[in-house]
Design an enzyme around this catalytic site. Structure first.
Site, PDB file in Angstrom:
ATOM      1  N   GLU A 161     100.780  47.205  69.204  1.00 60.48           N
ATOM      2  CA  GLU A 161     101.114  46.460  70.715  1.00 60.48           C
ATOM      3  C   GLU A 161     102.456  46.007  71.578  1.00 60.48           C
ATOM      4  OE1 GLU A 161     103.293  44.218  70.665  1.00 60.48           O
ATOM      5  OE2 GLU A 161     102.666  44.605  68.139  1.00 60.48           O
ATOM      6  N   GLU A 304     104.205  47.549  67.860  1.00 61.47           N
ATOM      7  CA  GLU A 304     104.332  49.192  68.553  1.00 61.47           C
ATOM      8  C   GLU A 304     102.934  50.388  67.822  1.00 61.47           C
ATOM      9  OE1 GLU A 304     107.534  51.574  69.398  1.00 61.47           O
ATOM     10  OE2 GLU A 304     108.044  50.344  70.787  1.00 61.47           O
TER      11      GLU A 304
END
Lengths: 341, 341
Positions: A161, A304
């Site tokens: 994310e 991420e």
């Protein structure tokens, strides 16, 4: 999980040319992967990584070390291949999808999956983060994106994310679901001061008092505090587990998506692998609640999907061990001494 | 270590598109690799793995769960590609050398490096494990093999071993050098019972009383307790560090070779990376003595270089991060908010 396949896998692993159990967690991982995939010789390549990006209205309270615009700027960086997740994805030869599920501005790039549900969540200190329909839509976007990765050949899913302010939302979710205090659920995020951390704790505590999310209701929690990228990851986790595909969790944010997924469907838990332990302290509480032990502990706090990607070679090693090692019998090696047994 | 290059590396890493320090140990690793290799953009591929195999006279005391013949049988397994280290070496595209530095029997195989110094050590409960000349020769074999790997293009060296009975010798060495008790230095090896473990402790204690190895004298220790494969690893570590090549330690046995290498040349310590923490309890004491924090903690207790090989992708990730990530400036991303600083 298929317990018969797990037993078969365990028996096979115990015949390989090494002392029984001497590959520790790698062996346990191989057995879990057999249970997940229904195969004694599980396959996890290619890995598929999906990074959901979205903004958080709560970020206007100054909860992050970075301004909100960084969400969109980092999305461009993902699309241009310059972020850490790009580098680590390339190293493990992963399929990588970047999804705009709720960034506050328009992003134009041909590599981007345009699945914006909303231009960032509302500030949940003052109102619900989103509507129930939006929460449901974000879950569906996640499921659909996971399906797309599976269709393209992914045999393992990594959820990542990007969203300035999302450790704040993750802390709110972790506190609601695991029952840990807000104080325990809040860390230094991307690098705020101790003073700002105190403010962050009080903002979350106040917001939870205002919104009163229902502990066992994933949709209610998402609707009240968000976030859109967390809902996306929740959907992706649910879809992958439905298809018997292992999911590697990344750090704190992705693990809160797993908490929500487990609320929606208890069995999901069996399909989860904790890639690493984040430095963000709420992660420990979330993993403990899921009863998961992380593969790596490297003091990461990036997100991420990076920590999950770094752990992927260990899954590959587990599957290679099962598939490629000789057995005591095939290699003609004496097993343990009788007298010692 | 080149501290100027390390500073340069640190400054560069701090400009990459991620919060400062958010890749934790991966960043520290990248900085250490810069100091070792004298390059801001260090290179660690291809990795080179050397597995030294040798027998231990002490194994006739029944200190292992496996009979002595397994050393030679496992060497054939390495040469035929069926062992765990073969599988993990292939996964990381490593050069792999198998060296007979002291197996108790003849081994015929064209892939084997025949560098036998002696047909196994003597039983050091009754006499010195080897002569001083043999210890020195084994060190030279190690240096020469590391040089061969470097000549073939290895840019990172992994030291592994095979030798039934070698946790016993490693425990003796760890106890002598680190000053931990024999009790603390002895674990369950490849899987002995608690009762056999007690015997192992008393055999080692008795042998150390008989042989009285000199704490700061690596050659004396090797001569008195062995082992030949440990001396080989010690030589390989010294050679690699001389050439500014990073060395990944595997488990307990390879770390005792590092203890010996550091006795011979203090600076060697800077070139060492601890791949993992073994389940064998002496390993913790040896790593603590070297002040090294392991990359992985997976409950492994196999040896052969397997844990080091499993950790290698993390070194690769560190070097890829430095080389491939965009900077805040090149990606046009806002840095941290001024007001939060």
């Amino acid at each position: 999980l298929n317990h018969e396949k797990m037993e078969e896998a365990r028996e096979h692993i115990n015949t390989l040319t090494k002392p029984v159990g001497s590959l520790g967690k790698i062996e346990e991982l191989a057995i879990q992967l057999s249970g997940i995939t229904n195969q004694v010789y599980p396959v996890v390549t290619r890995p598929g990584i999906v990074v959901f990006a979205a903004d958080h209205g709560i970020s206007e309270m100054g909860v992050s070390a970075y301004p909100k615009e960084v969400t969109a700027q980092m999305v461009y960086n993902f699309l241009d291949g310059g972020a850490a997740i790009n580098v680590f994805a390339k190293q493990i030869n992963a399929l990588l999808k970047i999804v705009d599920i709720g960034v506050a501005e328009e992003i134009n790039h041909e590599q981007l999956l345009h699945k914006k549900v909303k231009y960032g969540t509302n500030n949940y200190l003052y109102e619900n983060a989103m509507t129930e329909a939006e929460a449901t839509q974000a879950l569906l976007v996640g499921m659909e994106t996971a399906q797309q990765l599976l269709d393209e050949g992914a045999r393992c899913i990594i959820v990542g994310e990007m969203g300035i302010g999302n450790t704040t939302t993750a802390s709110a979710i972790a506190s609601v679901i695991t029952g840990c205090s807000v104080e325990e659920a809040v860390g230094l995020g991307t690098g705020i001061s101790n003073e700002n951390r105190k403010e962050k704790v009080s903002i979350i505590a106040k917001a939870l008092e205002e919104r009163k999310p229902i502990r066992n209701d994933a949709i209610d929690i998402l609707m009240k505090v968000g976030g859109l990228e967390i809902a996306g990851m929740t959907g992706a986790i649910i879809k992958a587990s439905e298809k018997r595909i292992p999911i590697i969790l990344d750090g704190f944010i992705s693990t809160t998506a797993a908490l929500l997924a487990v609320l929606l469907e208890e069995k999901v838990k069996d399909y989860l692998i904790a890639g690493h332990l984040s430095k963000e302290q709420g992660h420990y509480h979330a993993l403990t609640f899921l009863n998961k032990s992380p593969l790596l502990d490297l003091g990461l706090r990036l997100g991420e999907g990076t920590g999950a990607a770094l752990s992927f070679p260990l899954l590959e090693a587990a599957t290679n061990m099962v598939k490629e090692m000789a057995t005591f019998q095939s290699a003609g090696i004496a097993n343990e001494r009788q007298e010692d047994k």
